[in-house]
Design a protein around this motif. Structure first.
Motif, mmCIF file in Angstrom:
data_model
loop_
_atom_site.group_PDB
_atom_site.id
_atom_site.type_symbol
_atom_site.label_atom_id
_atom_site.label_comp_id
_atom_site.label_asym_id
_atom_site.label_seq_id
_atom_site.Cartn_x
_atom_site.Cartn_y
_atom_site.Cartn_z
ATOM 1 N N PRO A 138 49.549 50.067 41.670
ATOM 2 C CA PRO A 138 49.089 48.832 41.577
ATOM 3 C C PRO A 138 48.183 48.836 40.182
ATOM 4 N N SER A 155 47.953 34.717 27.656
ATOM 5 C CA SER A 155 46.989 35.374 26.823
ATOM 6 C C SER A 155 47.832 36.789 27.845
ATOM 7 N N ALA A 206 42.894 39.300 24.507
ATOM 8 C CA ALA A 206 42.411 37.992 25.405
ATOM 9 C C ALA A 206 41.173 37.332 25.040
ATOM 10 N N GLU A 252 40.367 51.650 45.322
ATOM 11 C CA GLU A 252 40.464 51.433 43.866
ATOM 12 C C GLU A 252 40.306 50.441 43.688
ATOM 13 N N TRP A 253 40.248 50.523 41.946
ATOM 14 C CA TRP A 253 39.645 49.446 41.158
ATOM 15 C C TRP A 253 40.950 48.200 40.910
ATOM 16 N N ALA A 254 42.527 48.959 40.913
ATOM 17 C CA ALA A 254 44.009 48.648 40.133
ATOM 18 C C ALA A 254 44.255 47.814 41.931
ATOM 19 N N SER A 255 44.290 48.625 42.751
ATOM 20 C CA SER A 255 44.966 48.311 43.983
ATOM 21 C C SER A 255 44.473 47.668 44.307
ATOM 22 N N LEU A 292 42.292 44.844 42.920
ATOM 23 C CA LEU A 292 42.699 43.487 42.512
ATOM 24 C C LEU A 292 43.740 42.807 43.188
ATOM 25 N N THR A 293 44.925 43.941 42.751
ATOM 26 C CA THR A 293 46.239 43.324 42.383
ATOM 27 C C THR A 293 46.893 42.913 43.664
ATOM 28 N N ILE A 325 42.461 40.800 46.564
ATOM 29 C CA ILE A 325 42.144 39.455 45.673
ATOM 30 C C ILE A 325 43.114 38.578 44.649
ATOM 31 N N ASP A 326 43.704 39.065 44.095
ATOM 32 C CA ASP A 326 44.902 38.020 43.324
ATOM 33 C C ASP A 326 45.802 37.559 44.083
ATOM 34 N N MET A 359 30.949 42.398 44.700
ATOM 35 C CA MET A 359 31.097 42.889 43.541
ATOM 36 C C MET A 359 30.097 42.305 42.612
ATOM 37 N N TRP A 408 28.897 40.523 37.941
ATOM 38 C CA TRP A 408 29.621 39.653 37.209
ATOM 39 C C TRP A 408 28.270 39.831 35.934
ATOM 40 N N ASP A 414 34.866 29.246 34.131
ATOM 41 C CA ASP A 414 35.763 30.197 34.505
ATOM 42 C C ASP A 414 35.699 30.540 35.828
ATOM 43 N N LYS A 471 45.254 35.408 39.779
ATOM 44 C CA LYS A 471 44.356 36.272 38.308
ATOM 45 C C LYS A 471 43.581 35.119 38.137
ATOM 46 N N LEU A 525 39.604 33.983 38.549
ATOM 47 C CA LEU A 525 38.326 33.988 38.644
ATOM 48 C C LEU A 525 37.836 33.155 39.679
ATOM 49 N N PHE A 544 38.081 33.173 42.516
ATOM 50 C CA PHE A 544 39.225 33.338 43.503
ATOM 51 C C PHE A 544 38.751 33.723 45.042
#
Lengths: 326, 528
Positions: free
Chosen positions: A31, A49, B131, B406-409, B411-412, B415-416, B425, B427, B437, B447, B449, B451
């Motif tokens: 992921p 972006s 970005a 794990e961070w990426a999973s 998020l994907t 969260i997304d 979490m 900020w 935002d 994606k 913020l 969320f």
């Protein structure tokens, strides 16, 4: 023999293709994309972006197209450019890191074999004595103690308390102005701790292996015969037994070949050694696909070459293998 | 025999290492002019072209090599950097920057408005993978009428615009007409800042040297070395051994491991609120959390002080809203802010129709009040925090499970896709108090913020009003009101603002702790 060699090399091609396909699929299944790792949770990154970054890296194309492009580049030995924001060629990044990892691992490997073999032989010759038991305890301590913990202890003792050795990195600050001799000594000082700890941690396996093969050989009939004939014990051990006991151990060396460039993440992190382990870890965490693929392909090639060499050695030793019987 | 030889060699090396004439014994403890400063970082910068980088290591270095048009001073007020001054037109639509004269790039070229115009153009160029284009996209037109004037016009007044010009300005004469993604400047930056880039040894260190022609005067510390040490324990030992001069401590290190007299003689410790907060956010699409009484009950059941003591060892303060205590937008006394009150938590849940079941869990219509807190792997503080919350919520009859991802999973997959109950979490708090935002209802898409899906028309109106005026008093009113609404609604339970805990060797003098931290006057630091 030449036929055998050509056959084996031709067989490597589909194998290598299979490996690249599997690793490509696996890493894309994980992921998160590189773009997301760079823009996630950033208020400044909009959908536009993100789309722009995806297009820049070619991630907007279908997977099979991406794989095809990557493969066609690879056929020209072009490993592509890293997806990290620096966008540098993958090969440059690997070239920067590989010398230190190889030298460190080669030295550790030499030390490991240089120490484990005599230890194993000593333990086998003095089987079941106090010495054998003492050696067992020593090597198993090395095996059981977590490496990172031992590393931290040694860093504290030799680095902080005694100030004998540097704690991390591979060069002192300002060492580029020193003479060659001092620079080399400086590098050696930096490598004393990592190499000793790496060696200590891996002594157990090899020395126990050496001990058991040696014991096996020492119980063979021809050793008993030699003893009966009154040959001196030293000659029996070092001339007759050792040669045969070493054969299986030497094949282990073949397997160590890919590990030479792999590096260790934990190790390189603790000692801040800029090696391949660290690079690979960073690549995986950032989903830097070209970098990860590049390292994996080089690793796979070396594994295959290692296996091929081992097989060739067998074939040389045993003609039945190269003639397809066996 | 081999063993003996190796041992001899090691001993020999160690003896050589102890020799007083060895060069490594002379490197440390340099003082006065020519002193070098060594700092450590867990991560390595990715690229030194700031608009392409998003990591903190890259911006640490970029901050010393480049300047923006404006910057935050030690009290977190905007002041001129490469711009000597600026005017905002009466209708708030136009900003004119008057640039500093006599500033030179590190290669000797003059700095002019052409550089600013180039930086703007390359950032909004669709071909640039950056970005950071969003704030600049609000710009309607940008002009450089003369070498020392730069003017931008906006379609409507946009308060965060000023701060957005703190973006490092890039050298047009080296980059114009070239592909910025392949520029050698990513490894060899040329800026206008107080330090000149010297070398980058991959995986090991970056070195900068003081800019003798810097417009504010040359920095006192002549060399700045940024060492990459990926492990925190190693960095701490390097600090003690004299290998680095500064690092950020963890609460345990600050409280327990750095209190000896010997340590305090050699180092100065600093402590001030970091620009970040940690929160428990609820998925407001779920019926359970749509009831404000449930959210308020959860906040009442959580003892924030206990979390600060337990997780941060007291090194932080309670967060009531999205602002850092002590900043101009922060409202100290907010009405309706629920404090720790377990009895009130139970009463609120009962009001919402929940009854205590035989198993000690509150339930409504046969459905127990139970949810999962998700947080990311690798952040021990968040996990401990979740565990304390779990224990406290159990006491009022709420069943909480914890899931670490794990961070990426995280998020994907969660969260997304909006597949979560509650998240723990954090900020970072930006210097400009604009909340668009994270809190505006238009930011609930994939994606984006917001969320947790918080929709509040009044909050939307206040956010837009706050960013649409340059009048500080008006903005403050908006943000005060926003804090009241958030305290009443509790879409997040704001937990804590941790303290930043830097430590610097005591041979470095001239450090002036301020609301902006300690680095704001780095060029004035010196060694006696």
């Amino acid at each position: 023999m030449a036929n055998y060699l050509i056959k084996r090399i031709l067989m490597l091609i589909p194998l290598l293709l299979g490996i690249t396909l599997i690793t490509f699929t696996v890493i894309h299944l994980a992921p998160g994309e590189p773009v997301e790792m760079q823009t996630a949770m950033s208020p400044k990154a909009s959908a536009a972006s993100r789309a722009r970054l995806r297009e820049f890296y070619g991630l907007d194309k279908p997977l099979h197209v991406q794989y095809g492009m990557w493969l066609s580049n690879l056929s020209r030995l072009d490993f592509g450019r890293s997806f990290a924001p620096d966008n540098r060629p993958v090969l440059d990044k690997i070239k920067e890191r590989i010398p230190i990892t190889i030298s460190l691992n080669v030295v550790a490997l030499i030390l490991e074999f240089g120490l484990a073999l005599p230890i194993g032989i000593m333990a086998a010759v003095h089987r079941d004595t106090l010495l054998d038991r003492a050696i067992s305890v020593f090597v198993f301590v090395g095996f059981a103690v977590p490496t990172f913990w031992l590393a931290l202890l040694c860093m504290y003792l030799f680095g902080v308390k005694l100030s004998w050795l540097p704690i991390s990195g591979i060069h002192s600050l300002g060492s580029d102005h020193w003479s060659w001799w001092w620079r080399t000594l400086d590098l050696a000082r930096h490598l004393v701790l990592p190499i000793s700890i790496a060696t200590f941690g891996s002594l157990a396996g090899l020395s126990r292996y050496m001990r058991s093969t040696m014991i096996e050989v020492l119980s063979q009939d021809y050793i008993t015969t030699a003893r009966a004939k009154g040959v001196r014990e030293r000659v029996i051990i070092y001339r007759h037994a050792l040669k045969n006991a070493l054969l299986p151990v030497i094949t282990l060396l073949g397997f160590s070949l890919p590990a030479l460039i792999g590096g260790s993440v934990i190790f390189e992190t603790i000692f801040s050694i800029p090696g391949m382990g660290q690079l690979f870890y960073q690549g995986v965490m950032a989903r830097d696909y070209p970098l990860v693929m590049g390292i994996l392909v080089i690793g796979a090639c070396l594994t295959l070459v290692g296996n091929l060499l081992a097989d060739l050695c067998y074939a040389v030793a045993d003609p039945r293998i190269r003639h397809g019987r066996g | 025999m081999i063993l003996a030889r190796i041992l001899c060699l090691l001993l020999l090396l160690m003896c050589a290492a102890c020799g007083q004439d060895a060069p490594w014994n002379k490197v440390q403890a340099q003082g006065g002019k020519g002193a070098q400063f060594v700092t450590g970082s867990i991560g390595e910068p990715s690229t030194l072209i700031p608009i392409l980088a998003s990591d903190s290591a890259s911006s640490d270095i970029a901050g010393l090599v480049y300047n923006g048009l404006v910057r935050y001073d030690k009290n977190l007020k905007l002041e001129g950097d490469l711009a000597e001054s600026w005017d905002v037109s009466g209708d708030g639509l136009q900003i004119t920057f008057h640039l500093r004269r006599g500033v030179k790039w590190h290669d000797g070229h003059d700095f002019t408005s052409r550089d600013v115009l180039y930086t703007y153009r390359v950032t909004v160029d669709p071909k640039t993978p950056t970005a950071y284009a969003e704030d600049f996209k609000q710009v309607q037109s940008a002009q450089a009428p003369d070498p020392y004037t730069f003017r931008v016009s906006y379609a409507k007044p946009f308060a965060p615009a000023l701060a957005s010009w703190g973006m490092p300005i890039l050298p047009a004469h080296l980059l114009e007409g070239k592909d910025i993604t392949k520029s050698p400047l990513s490894r060899n930056p040329v800026g206008t800042g107080p330090y000149i880039f010297k070398e980058w040894v991959p995986g090991q260190r970056l070195a900068l040297e003081a800019n003798p022609n810097y417009w504010e005067g040359a920095p006192h510390l002549s060399r700045y070395v940024y060492r990459i040490i990926p492990d925190n324990s190693t960095m701490y030992m390097e600090l003690k051994a004299g290998g680095v001069d500064m690092m950020g401590l963890s609460p345990v290190q600050y409280q327990r491991q750095t209190t000896s007299r010997q340590f305090l003689e050699r180092f100065n410790k600093y402590r001030y609120p970091a620009s970040a907060y940690t929160y428990l956010g609820y998925n407001l699409r779920l019926p359970m959390f749509q009831d404000v009484r449930v959210r308020r009950a959860i906040t009442c059941a959580i003892n924030k002080e206990e979390i600060i003591q337990g997780v941060l060892l007291g090194m932080g303060q309670i967060a009531h809203g999205p602002y850092k205590p002590g900043t101009w937008a922060y409202k100290a006394k907010v009405e309706n802010d629920p404090g720790y009150d377990p009895a009130r938590a139970k009463a609120l849940l009962e009001e919402a129709g929940y009854r205590m079941g035989g198993d000690g869990i509150m339930a409504r219509g046969g459905k127990p009040l139970s949810f999962t807190i998700m947080t990311n792997q690798g952040n021990d503080q968040r996990l401990k925090c979740a565990q304390i919350i779990q224990m406290r919520l159990r006491q009022v009859g709420i069943d909480v499970k914890i899931r670490v991802m794990e961070w990426a999973s995280f998020l994907t997959n969660f969260i997304d896709k909006g597949k979560f109950d509650a998240v723990l979490m954090g900020w970072t708090i930006s210097q400009d108090p604009d909340l668009y935002d994270v809190w505006h209802s238009s930011k609930t898409g994939p994606k984006e913020l917001n969320f947790i899906h918080y929709l509040n028309p009044e909050l939307d109106r206040l956010i837009v009003e706050g960013r649409g005026t340059f009048d500080m008093a008006k903005r403050r009113d908006c943000y005060y009101r926003i804090q009241e609404i958030l305290a009443k609604d509790q879409p997040y339970t704001f937990l804590y603002v941790p303290d930043a805990l830097p430590v610097v060797t005591s041979r470095i003098k001239g450090i002036e702790p301020a609301p902006a931290g300690i680095m704001h006057n780095f060029i004035k630091w010196y060694v006696e």
